[in-house]
Write a protein that holds these residues in place. Structure first.
Motif, PDB file in Angstrom:
ATOM      1  N   ALA A  22      53.718  37.688  46.181  1.00 21.17           N
ATOM      2  CA  ALA A  22      53.171  38.583  45.163  1.00 21.17           C
ATOM      3  C   ALA A  22      51.705  38.835  45.469  1.00 21.17           C
ATOM      4  CB  ALA A  22      53.320  38.001  43.761  1.00 21.17           C
ATOM      5  N   ALA A  23      51.234  40.006  45.065  1.00 18.65           N
ATOM      6  CA  ALA A  23      49.823  40.344  45.140  1.00 18.65           C
ATOM      7  C   ALA A  23      49.422  41.064  43.867  1.00 18.65           C
ATOM      8  CB  ALA A  23      49.526  41.221  46.361  1.00 18.65           C
ATOM      9  N   HIS A  24      48.225  40.810  43.418  1.00 17.41           N
ATOM     10  CA  HIS A  24      47.723  41.338  42.155  1.00 17.41           C
ATOM     11  C   HIS A  24      47.873  42.857  42.095  1.00 17.41           C
ATOM     12  CE1 HIS A  24      45.181  41.438  38.573  1.00 17.41           C
ATOM     13  NE2 HIS A  24      44.497  42.413  39.135  1.00 17.41           N
ATOM     14  N   GLY A  25      48.617  43.318  41.101  1.00 22.12           N
ATOM     15  CA  GLY A  25      48.802  44.747  40.906  1.00 22.12           C
ATOM     16  C   GLY A  25      49.845  45.396  41.779  1.00 22.12           C
ATOM     17  N   LEU A  26      50.478  44.617  42.680  1.00 19.85           N
ATOM     18  CA  LEU A  26      51.421  45.195  43.638  1.00 19.85           C
ATOM     19  C   LEU A  26      52.848  44.721  43.446  1.00 19.85           C
ATOM     20  CD1 LEU A  26      49.227  44.976  46.882  1.00 19.85           C
ATOM     21  CD2 LEU A  26      49.536  46.933  45.338  1.00 19.85           C
ATOM     22  N   ALA A  28      40.850  34.578  43.175  1.00 17.07           N
ATOM     23  CA  ALA A  28      39.580  35.304  43.239  1.00 17.07           C
ATOM     24  C   ALA A  28      38.732  34.990  42.012  1.00 17.07           C
ATOM     25  CB  ALA A  28      39.834  36.801  43.328  1.00 17.07           C
ATOM     26  N   ARG A  29      37.440  34.957  42.224  1.00 16.00           N
ATOM     27  CA  ARG A  29      36.519  34.658  41.133  1.00 16.00           C
ATOM     28  C   ARG A  29      36.257  35.891  40.277  1.00 16.00           C
ATOM     29  NH1 ARG A  29      31.877  30.454  42.526  1.00 16.00           N
ATOM     30  NH2 ARG A  29      33.170  28.617  42.824  1.00 16.00           N
ATOM     31  N   SER A  75      40.030  46.045  44.388  1.00 14.43           N
ATOM     32  CA  SER A  75      40.237  47.423  44.809  1.00 14.43           C
ATOM     33  C   SER A  75      38.899  48.126  44.662  1.00 14.43           C
ATOM     34  CB  SER A  75      41.307  48.115  43.955  1.00 14.43           C
ATOM     35  OG  SER A  75      40.832  48.360  42.653  1.00 14.43           O
ATOM     36  N   ALA A  76      38.842  49.352  45.145  1.00  8.52           N
ATOM     37  CA  ALA A  76      37.586  50.103  45.039  1.00  8.52           C
ATOM     38  C   ALA A  76      37.208  50.369  43.590  1.00  8.52           C
ATOM     39  CB  ALA A  76      37.710  51.414  45.810  1.00  8.52           C
ATOM     40  N   GLN A  77      38.208  50.357  42.705  1.00  8.83           N
ATOM     41  CA  GLN A  77      37.969  50.700  41.307  1.00  8.83           C
ATOM     42  C   GLN A  77      37.927  49.493  40.374  1.00  8.83           C
ATOM     43  OE1 GLN A  77      40.667  52.183  43.054  1.00  8.83           O
ATOM     44  NE2 GLN A  77      39.318  53.841  43.720  1.00  8.83           N
ATOM     45  N   GLN A  78      38.401  48.327  40.830  1.00  7.28           N
ATOM     46  CA  GLN A  78      38.584  47.216  39.892  1.00  7.28           C
ATOM     47  C   GLN A  78      37.853  45.964  40.333  1.00  7.28           C
ATOM     48  OE1 GLN A  78      42.578  45.702  39.554  1.00  7.28           O
ATOM     49  NE2 GLN A  78      42.157  44.549  37.695  1.00  7.28           N
ATOM     50  N   ALA A  79      37.039  45.429  39.419  1.00 14.07           N
ATOM     51  CA  ALA A  79      36.472  44.090  39.573  1.00 14.07           C
ATOM     52  C   ALA A  79      37.133  43.201  38.526  1.00 14.07           C
ATOM     53  CB  ALA A  79      34.965  44.112  39.375  1.00 14.07           C
ATOM     54  N   PRO A 127      24.127  46.183  50.443  1.00 18.34           N
ATOM     55  CA  PRO A 127      25.463  46.728  50.677  1.00 18.34           C
ATOM     56  C   PRO A 127      26.457  46.181  49.661  1.00 18.34           C
ATOM     57  CG  PRO A 127      24.906  45.090  52.337  1.00 18.34           C
ATOM     58  CD  PRO A 127      23.656  45.362  51.563  1.00 18.34           C
ATOM     59  N   LYS A 128      27.292  47.056  49.169  1.00 18.66           N
ATOM     60  CA  LYS A 128      28.292  46.655  48.188  1.00 18.66           C
ATOM     61  C   LYS A 128      29.388  45.850  48.867  1.00 18.66           C
ATOM     62  CE  LYS A 128      31.136  48.561  44.482  1.00 18.66           C
ATOM     63  NZ  LYS A 128      31.599  49.807  43.821  1.00 18.66           N
ATOM     64  N   ALA A 129      29.789  44.749  48.228  1.00 21.72           N
ATOM     65  CA  ALA A 129      30.835  43.909  48.809  1.00 21.72           C
ATOM     66  C   ALA A 129      32.140  44.695  48.886  1.00 21.72           C
ATOM     67  CB  ALA A 129      31.028  42.662  47.951  1.00 21.72           C
ATOM     68  N   LEU A 130      32.825  44.543  49.986  1.00 21.00           N
ATOM     69  CA  LEU A 130      34.095  45.223  50.161  1.00 21.00           C
ATOM     70  C   LEU A 130      35.161  44.544  49.317  1.00 21.00           C
ATOM     71  CD1 LEU A 130      34.091  45.763  54.031  1.00 21.00           C
ATOM     72  CD2 LEU A 130      33.686  47.487  52.259  1.00 21.00           C
ATOM     73  N   PRO A 131      36.144  45.303  48.825  1.00 23.18           N
ATOM     74  CA  PRO A 131      37.240  44.679  48.079  1.00 23.18           C
ATOM     75  C   PRO A 131      38.005  43.699  48.957  1.00 23.18           C
ATOM     76  CG  PRO A 131      37.254  47.075  47.790  1.00 23.18           C
ATOM     77  CD  PRO A 131      36.268  46.769  48.876  1.00 23.18           C
ATOM     78  N   ILE A 132      38.575  42.685  48.322  1.00 24.04           N
ATOM     79  CA  ILE A 132      39.437  41.746  49.035  1.00 24.04           C
ATOM     80  C   ILE A 132      40.671  42.495  49.523  1.00 24.04           C
ATOM     81  CG2 ILE A 132      40.872  39.681  48.792  1.00 24.04           C
ATOM     82  CD1 ILE A 132      38.888  38.751  46.624  1.00 24.04           C
ATOM     83  N   ASP A 133      40.975  42.342  50.782  1.00 27.79           N
ATOM     84  CA  ASP A 133      42.151  42.999  51.370  1.00 27.79           C
ATOM     85  C   ASP A 133      43.381  42.148  51.039  1.00 27.79           C
ATOM     86  OD1 ASP A 133      44.154  44.103  52.937  1.00 27.79           O
ATOM     87  OD2 ASP A 133      42.839  44.515  54.634  1.00 27.79           O
TER      88      ASP A 133
END
Length: 289
Positions: free
Chosen positions: A153-157, A120-121, A127-131, A9-15
């Motif tokens: 702050a949150a990455h990209g937001l 994050a490592r 996100s679903a599109q970004q590692a 199973p693919k790891a879910l993105p960090i919420d």
């Protein structure tokens, strides 16, 4: 005979939204502990970890409350905290400073904060599109209980102060800049590198401030109160939250040696893009390899 290897199973993105919500609640809980001691500082039990490196039960109790909140609201992440330690592990790690500006706090100087970050490592999904290509602070919360100012702050937001979007200053040059810094106070091994930097900054900028709380120096850089900031001799938990807040406010926050993806080594240069680059160019010639 071939054996069937089922797909993993693919790891879910960090919420990130859930993480920032957990960090905000934890920061408020930690600050409540600090403020409960604010009018009883004479009764605090204070230990000396090293020269000019103090810790009180306010630090320890605030950290315990913060860790409890984070484990309850955002389980599954490793924790690195100033007083209890820990190791980075897994997809992401919390970095916690329960009281940034301990000396200010103990001397009744109302300039200190709670600082919490999620780092994050490389390879983690945000996100679903970004590692992520490299280790990256992705959530930052700095809470100043005296002014009731909450920087997030949150990455990209983006970056925010009490729900209002913030951005770094537009000051175009270091000549017109107000800079922040921190003097060597427990590790004096780099004083020979730092003092020429301070000399140059005093002579080139509009002014230099030293307030004694690195997290707030970064937060104030993010919202444009300072145009640039540099310091040496810090710890990862001092700078992790501020790094993402400055970056999401449109600024730069670099490892002073430009080797690590964020200033995990505790030597940093930050500011709006123009002043940050000029500040880096100013301090770099004084650095030892």
């Amino acid at each position: 005979m071939d054996t069937y290897d089922p797909p993993r199973p693919k790891a879910l993105p960090i919420d990130l939204c859930a993480a920032i919500d957990a960090a905000v609640n934890a920061a408020h809980a930690g600050a409540a502990v600090l403020q409960s001691y604010a009018h009883h500082r004479a009764d605090l039990v204070i230990d000396r970890k090293a020269r000019n490196d103090l810790v009180s039960q306010a630090d320890r109790e605030a950290e315990a409350v913060i860790i409890e909140e984070l484990r309850a609201r955002a389980p599954g992440f490793a924790i690195v905290a100033e007083e209890t330690g820990g190791q980075a592990d897994g997809a992401a790690t919390w970095y916690i400073d329960p009281l940034d500006g301990t000396t200010n706090f103990l001397h009744d100087i109302p300039h200190y904060a709670v600082s919490i970050a999620l780092v994050a490592r490389a390879g983690a999904q945000v996100s679903a599109q970004q590692a992520l290509a490299e280790d990256t602070p992705v959530v930052g919360v700095i809470y100043d209980p005296n002014r009731e100012e909450l920087f997030t702050a949150a990455h990209g937001l983006g970056a925010w102060l009490n729900g209002r979007r913030i951005a770094v200053s537009r000051t175009p040059s270091i000549d017109d800049a107000v800079l922040a810094t921190g003097f060597p106070f427990r590790d004096f091994s780099f004083a020979g590198q730092y003092m020429p930097m301070l000399h140059d900054a005093i002579n080139r900028s509009r002014g230099v401030r030293r307030m004694g709380a690195a997290a707030l120096d970064l937060a104030w850089t993010a919202c444009g109160r300072y145009d640039g900031y540099w310091e040496m001799g810090l710890a990862p938990w001092d700078v992790a939250a501020g790094a993402v807040i400055v970056r999401e406010a449109g600024g730069v926050c670099w490892d002073m040696h430009r080797q690590d993806p964020w200033p995990i080594g505790g030597r940093l240069v930050a500011g709006n893009p123009r002043v940050g680059q000029a500040l880096y160019d100013m301090v770099a010639p004084h650095l030892r390899k």
